[in-house]
Motif scaffolding. Structure first.
Motif, PDB file in Angstrom:
ATOM      1  N   GLN A 191      37.459  35.484  28.776  1.00 61.60           N
ATOM      2  CA  GLN A 191      37.456  35.472  30.241  1.00 61.60           C
ATOM      3  C   GLN A 191      38.734  36.046  30.858  1.00 61.60           C
ATOM      4  OE1 GLN A 191      36.280  31.659  31.808  1.00 61.60           O
ATOM      5  NE2 GLN A 191      34.150  31.983  31.234  1.00 61.60           N
ATOM      6  N   PRO A 192      39.926  35.725  30.356  1.00 61.50           N
ATOM      7  CA  PRO A 192      41.128  36.313  30.960  1.00 61.50           C
ATOM      8  C   PRO A 192      41.144  37.844  30.897  1.00 61.50           C
ATOM      9  CG  PRO A 192      41.735  34.421  29.621  1.00 61.50           C
ATOM     10  CD  PRO A 192      40.277  34.709  29.347  1.00 61.50           C
ATOM     11  N   TRP A 249      38.488  39.828  30.768  1.00 59.76           N
ATOM     12  CA  TRP A 249      37.478  40.321  31.698  1.00 59.76           C
ATOM     13  C   TRP A 249      37.991  40.248  33.126  1.00 59.76           C
ATOM     14  CZ3 TRP A 249      33.127  37.030  29.078  1.00 59.76           C
ATOM     15  CH2 TRP A 249      32.737  37.655  27.889  1.00 59.76           C
ATOM     16  N   GLN A 250      38.658  39.137  33.459  1.00 62.23           N
ATOM     17  CA  GLN A 250      39.209  38.995  34.813  1.00 62.23           C
ATOM     18  C   GLN A 250      40.308  40.023  35.053  1.00 62.23           C
ATOM     19  OE1 GLN A 250      39.986  34.789  34.402  1.00 62.23           O
ATOM     20  NE2 GLN A 250      38.228  34.265  35.678  1.00 62.23           N
ATOM     21  N   ALA A 251      41.141  40.289  34.056  1.00 63.67           N
ATOM     22  CA  ALA A 251      42.192  41.302  34.182  1.00 63.67           C
ATOM     23  C   ALA A 251      41.594  42.694  34.396  1.00 63.67           C
ATOM     24  CB  ALA A 251      43.090  41.291  32.943  1.00 63.67           C
ATOM     25  N   GLY A 264      39.147  43.234  36.255  1.00 61.26           N
ATOM     26  CA  GLY A 264      38.554  43.248  37.584  1.00 61.26           C
ATOM     27  C   GLY A 264      37.165  42.657  37.676  1.00 61.26           C
ATOM     28  N   LEU A 265      36.740  41.960  36.637  1.00 64.80           N
ATOM     29  CA  LEU A 265      35.410  41.351  36.654  1.00 64.80           C
ATOM     30  C   LEU A 265      35.489  39.916  37.167  1.00 64.80           C
ATOM     31  CD1 LEU A 265      34.256  42.567  33.155  1.00 64.80           C
ATOM     32  CD2 LEU A 265      33.360  43.346  35.342  1.00 64.80           C
ATOM     33  N   THR A 266      34.469  39.515  37.879  1.00 61.53           N
ATOM     34  CA  THR A 266      34.301  38.119  38.268  1.00 61.53           C
ATOM     35  C   THR A 266      33.393  37.495  37.225  1.00 61.53           C
ATOM     36  OG1 THR A 266      34.484  38.687  40.599  1.00 61.53           O
ATOM     37  CG2 THR A 266      33.468  36.567  40.068  1.00 61.53           C
ATOM     38  N   VAL A 267      33.861  36.421  36.614  1.00 56.72           N
ATOM     39  CA  VAL A 267      33.132  35.778  35.527  1.00 56.72           C
ATOM     40  C   VAL A 267      32.424  34.543  36.071  1.00 56.72           C
ATOM     41  CG1 VAL A 267      33.318  34.733  33.241  1.00 56.72           C
ATOM     42  CG2 VAL A 267      34.884  36.588  33.892  1.00 56.72           C
ATOM     43  N   LEU A 276      28.620  38.605  34.571  1.00 57.00           N
ATOM     44  CA  LEU A 276      29.860  39.240  35.003  1.00 57.00           C
ATOM     45  C   LEU A 276      29.540  40.154  36.179  1.00 57.00           C
ATOM     46  CD1 LEU A 276      31.230  40.300  31.497  1.00 57.00           C
ATOM     47  CD2 LEU A 276      31.650  38.176  32.721  1.00 57.00           C
ATOM     48  N   ARG A 277      30.421  40.163  37.177  1.00 55.24           N
ATOM     49  CA  ARG A 277      30.229  41.007  38.353  1.00 55.24           C
ATOM     50  C   ARG A 277      31.487  41.834  38.580  1.00 55.24           C
ATOM     51  NH1 ARG A 277      25.787  39.345  40.879  1.00 55.24           N
ATOM     52  NH2 ARG A 277      26.197  40.267  42.895  1.00 55.24           N
ATOM     53  N   LYS A 278      31.279  43.013  39.137  1.00 54.10           N
ATOM     54  CA  LYS A 278      32.406  43.856  39.535  1.00 54.10           C
ATOM     55  C   LYS A 278      32.099  44.383  40.926  1.00 54.10           C
ATOM     56  CE  LYS A 278      35.771  47.088  38.086  1.00 54.10           C
ATOM     57  NZ  LYS A 278      36.693  47.224  37.022  1.00 54.10           N
TER      58      LYS A 278
END
Length: 104
Positions: A18-19, A21-23, A25-28, A61-63
């Motif tokens: 998750q970190p 993916w968030q880095a 730019g994804l919203t998890v 996951l969203r972007k």
């Protein structure tokens, strides 16, 4: 039923990524669990303790507010994305947009 994949280990692998993916730019979204023992239609739960016999987990996951990856892992297989240490969210998104499998 023999369990080929330990879904709790799969959930831990998702949480570990998750970190990154968030880095990227994804919203998890929350990890979801489905209970094999629940009456049909089975609800997706976000609280693991409400699931007595897990048969799948899922992640969304969203972007930029748009769906990037929505995938599920059943007891037997991961649908679409491998739970590998080198999963690159941007490449998975690019491949999904191009209609290619994530590991192509």
């Amino acid at each position: 039923m023999q369990r080929v994949i330990d879904l709790d280990e799969g959930a831990a692998a998702v949480a570990a990524r998750q970190p990154a993916w968030q880095a990227a730019g994804l919203t998890v979204g929350p990890l979801t669990w489905r209970d094999e023992a629940a009456p049909r239609p089975q609800r997706l739960e976000t609280d693991r303790s409400k699931v007595s016999d897990p048969d799948s987990i899922g992640i969304h996951l969203r972007k930029h507010g748009r769906a990037a990856v929505a995938d599920a892992c059943s007891q037997r297989t991961w649908n679409g994305s491998k739970l590998s240490n080198n999963l690159k969210p941007s490449s998975v998104i690019r491949k999904k947009q191009q209609g290619l499998p994530p590991d192509a």
